[in-house]
Design an enzyme around this catalytic site. Structure first.
Site, PDB file in Angstrom:
ATOM      1  N   GLU A 265       0.834  -1.153   0.002  1.00 47.82           N
ATOM      2  CA  GLU A 265      -0.069   0.000  -0.180  1.00 47.82           C
ATOM      3  C   GLU A 265       0.852   1.367   0.023  1.00 47.82           C
ATOM      4  OE1 GLU A 265       0.198  -2.632   2.031  1.00 47.82           O
ATOM      5  OE2 GLU A 265      -1.974  -2.902   2.900  1.00 47.82           O
TER       6      GLU A 265
ATOM      7  N   ALA B 157      18.497 -43.413  -9.165  1.00 49.91           N
ATOM      8  CA  ALA B 157      20.122 -43.508  -9.251  1.00 49.91           C
ATOM      9  C   ALA B 157      20.433 -45.114  -9.490  1.00 49.91           C
ATOM     10  CB  ALA B 157      20.501 -43.262  -7.830  1.00 49.91           C
TER      11      ALA B 157
ATOM     12  N   GLU C 168      14.721 -31.487   0.097  1.00 50.57           N
ATOM     13  CA  GLU C 168      15.449 -32.023  -1.127  1.00 50.57           C
ATOM     14  C   GLU C 168      16.290 -33.093  -0.760  1.00 50.57           C
ATOM     15  OE1 GLU C 168      17.345 -29.918  -4.173  1.00 50.57           O
ATOM     16  OE2 GLU C 168      16.781 -28.179  -3.316  1.00 50.57           O
TER      17      GLU C 168
ATOM     18  N   SER D 118      23.971 -40.878  -9.481  1.00 47.93           N
ATOM     19  CA  SER D 118      22.466 -40.442  -9.541  1.00 47.93           C
ATOM     20  C   SER D 118      22.521 -38.897 -10.077  1.00 47.93           C
ATOM     21  CB  SER D 118      22.052 -40.415  -8.115  1.00 47.93           C
ATOM     22  OG  SER D 118      22.590 -39.297  -7.320  1.00 47.93           O
TER      23      SER D 118
HETATM   24  C1  AOF Z   1       0.248  -5.038   4.554  1.00 48.43           C
HETATM   25  N1  AOF Z   1       0.864  -4.758   3.378  1.00 48.43           N
HETATM   26  O1  AOF Z   1       2.383  -5.305   1.831  1.00 48.43           O
HETATM   27  C2  AOF Z   1       2.449  -6.691   3.567  1.00 48.43           C
HETATM   28  C3  AOF Z   1       1.822  -6.987   5.125  1.00 48.43           C
HETATM   29  O2  AOF Z   1       7.739  -5.865   9.781  1.00 48.43           O
HETATM   30  P1  AOF Z   1       6.652  -5.362   8.853  1.00 48.43           P
HETATM   31  O3  AOF Z   1       6.216  -4.021   9.204  1.00 48.43           O
HETATM   32  O4  AOF Z   1       6.976  -5.574   7.364  1.00 48.43           O
HETATM   33  O5  AOF Z   1       5.299  -6.224   8.980  1.00 48.43           O
HETATM   34  C4  AOF Z   1       4.977  -7.341   8.392  1.00 48.43           C
HETATM   35  C5  AOF Z   1       3.412  -7.753   8.782  1.00 48.43           C
HETATM   36  O6  AOF Z   1       2.717  -6.819   8.259  1.00 48.43           O
HETATM   37  C6  AOF Z   1       3.044  -9.203   8.209  1.00 48.43           C
HETATM   38  O7  AOF Z   1       3.290 -10.283   9.375  1.00 48.43           O
HETATM   39  C7  AOF Z   1       1.791  -9.032   7.837  1.00 48.43           C
HETATM   40  O8  AOF Z   1       0.927  -9.163   8.824  1.00 48.43           O
HETATM   41  C8  AOF Z   1       1.723  -7.720   7.338  1.00 48.43           C
HETATM   42  N2  AOF Z   1       2.079  -7.659   5.845  1.00 48.43           N
HETATM   43  N3  AOF Z   1       0.503  -5.903   5.187  1.00 48.43           N
HETATM   44  O9  AOF Z   1      -0.756  -4.308   4.834  1.00 48.43           O
HETATM   45  C9  AOF Z   1       1.996  -5.619   3.015  1.00 48.43           C
HETATM   46  N4  AOF Z   1       3.480  -7.226   3.645  1.00 48.43           N
HETATM   47 ZN    ZN Z   2       1.032  -2.963   5.873  1.00 48.25          ZN
END
Ligand code: AOF
Ligand code: ZN
Length: 403
Positions: free
Chosen positions: A76, A187, A329, A193
């Protein structure tokens, strides 16, 4: 619990199915489809989810964003930066509920409020307990209506299977990669292998590694093949654009994990020498006389018989090392053990167009099946040709789906 179930929603959030869309919002699924596509721009953002955002005003896209890597702007925020003042009164389409907390970055819900967007449309609720439902609540408290396009929920979850599974079940998502000949062999009897499959399949495996938080193998594979199990940029086959988009993800190697109950990993094994962190899970009583480099940690694991307990090892990778996506793996024994214990979510099988004959080794050591009704059954979700090989992706059926 699925995030589409009651309890997580605030009452006022509108759940919209495609059939409910009025004429003036008939194009919402198109924009949401684009937000999901942006989320897929990056191969992995572990431990964070992959997220995409599209800001739309009238019929114009005024901003687009996606999360690039943990610690970087959320989707965002990237979209709002691109839109600038044009974000005011736009509709934000986001593949995941905007966050409400301050982690490495600030709350997206507040950024959207500050930018004065008119409405927010989401494809899924964030399963992170620090956010779940709170992002929606924050937006609604500020007078911004939030809509959930429910038909996109599964697709949004499928972009981050490990992120959702870890939050909802305490276990990372496990892909098990194997390669075999047309007659199901891996293998020759003498152990020879390497390189059953061609270069395209090997490059495909590099992508699987790059999207994983950890690559797990067994001591037998380390002793027999001496693999590095790392991501090699020149073998990924990425275009310049893909390289640029994934730059930050690719600067860090996935964790490499060796299951080594008797602690037999040679100190000069390639897997220890290549850059990145290595965790050795063992059940050995003494670990002191191993003189290993600082990137290597020995972890005394829970036992299952004399072996490392696979489930608790996976739980530990999730809770102690924030691993969301695991790539196994391994050879026939460990691969078989993972599948028999029901811990594999996806089997990714490369089939090389050659026959190795009945003296060669079988794909998996799975024994004890007495009748057809005990077979382990899968749903094939994808088949494609990769170079001259075939890649089959299959998901195990649960017991109830089996019968
Ligand atoms: C969003 N938009 O693009 C993402 C979200 O440590 P931070 O600040 O990067 O927060 C990570 C957390 O934010 C992640 O565990 C999830 O709850 C949220 N990710 N949220 O609004 C994003 N990547
Ligand atoms: Zn966020």
């Amino acid at each position: 619990m699925s995030c589409t179930q009651a309890g997580l929603y605030k009452e006022s959030m509108k759940i919209l199915s495609n059939n409910d869309l009025d004429a003036d919002i008939l194009d919402w699924p198109v924009y949401m489809g684009q937000a999901l596509e942006l989320a897929r721009n990056v191969i992995g953002t572990s431990p964070n989810p992959r997220v995409g955002c599209v800001l739309v005003k009238g019929s114009d896209i005024v901003g687009q964003g996606w999360h690039v890597a943990a610690g970087q702007d959320h989707a965002e925020v990237m979209a709002l930066k691109e839109a600038g003042k044009a974000a005011e009164s736009a509709i934000a389409f986001v593949s995941l509920e905007p966050c409400s907390h301050t982690g490495c970055t600030g709350p997206c819900a507040e950024a959207l409020i500050k930018a004065k967007v008119a409405q927010v449309v989401i494809a899924s609720i964030d399963p992170n307990p620090a956010v779940s439902g709170e992002g929606v609540a924050k937006l609604e408290a500020a007078g911004i209506n939030v809509f959930h396009l429910v038909e996109f929920d599964q697709a949004a979850r499928d972009i981050n299977p490990g992120y959702f599974k870890l939050r909802e079940q305490g276990l990372p998502y496990v892909r098990c990669k194997m390669a075999m000949s047309l007659d199901g062999r891996t293998a020759l009897a003498n152990g020879e292998s390497q390189w059953i499959t061609g270069p395209s399949a090997r490059s495909d495996v590099q992508k699987l590694r790059a999207m994983s938080s950890a690559v797990v193998t067994g001591i037998e594979t380390v002793l027999a093949d001496d693999p590095s199990l790392n991501v090699r940029l020149d073998e990924l086959g990425f275009s310049e654009l893909e390289m640029a988009r994934n730059e930050l993800t690719l600067t860090e190697q996935p964790l490499r994990v060796i299951l080594d109950s008797k602690l037999r990993t040679p100190t000069d094994a390639k897997i220890l020498a290549s850059p990145g962190l290595v965790k050795i899970f063992t059940t050995a009583e003494t670990t002191e006389d191993k003189n290993l480099a600082t990137n290597v940690e020995i972890i005394v694991a829970d036992k299952s018989g004399q072996r490392v307990n696979l489930r608790s090892m996976l739980e530990s990778l999730g809770s102690d090392f924030a691993c969301t996506d695991i790539l196994v793996e391994a050879g026939a024994t460990l691969g078989g053990a993972f599948i028999q214990s029901g811990l594999v979510d996806e089997l990714i099988l490369y089939i090389a167009p050659k026959l190795l004959g009945s003296d060669a080794k079988a794909l998996l050591d799975i024994s004890g099946l007495q009748s057809m009704s005990e077979s382990i059954n899968f749903d094939i979700v994808d088949i494609r040709k990769v170079g001259n090989d075939i890649r089959v992706t299959a998901k195990p059926l649960t017991t109830s789906e089996n019968h």
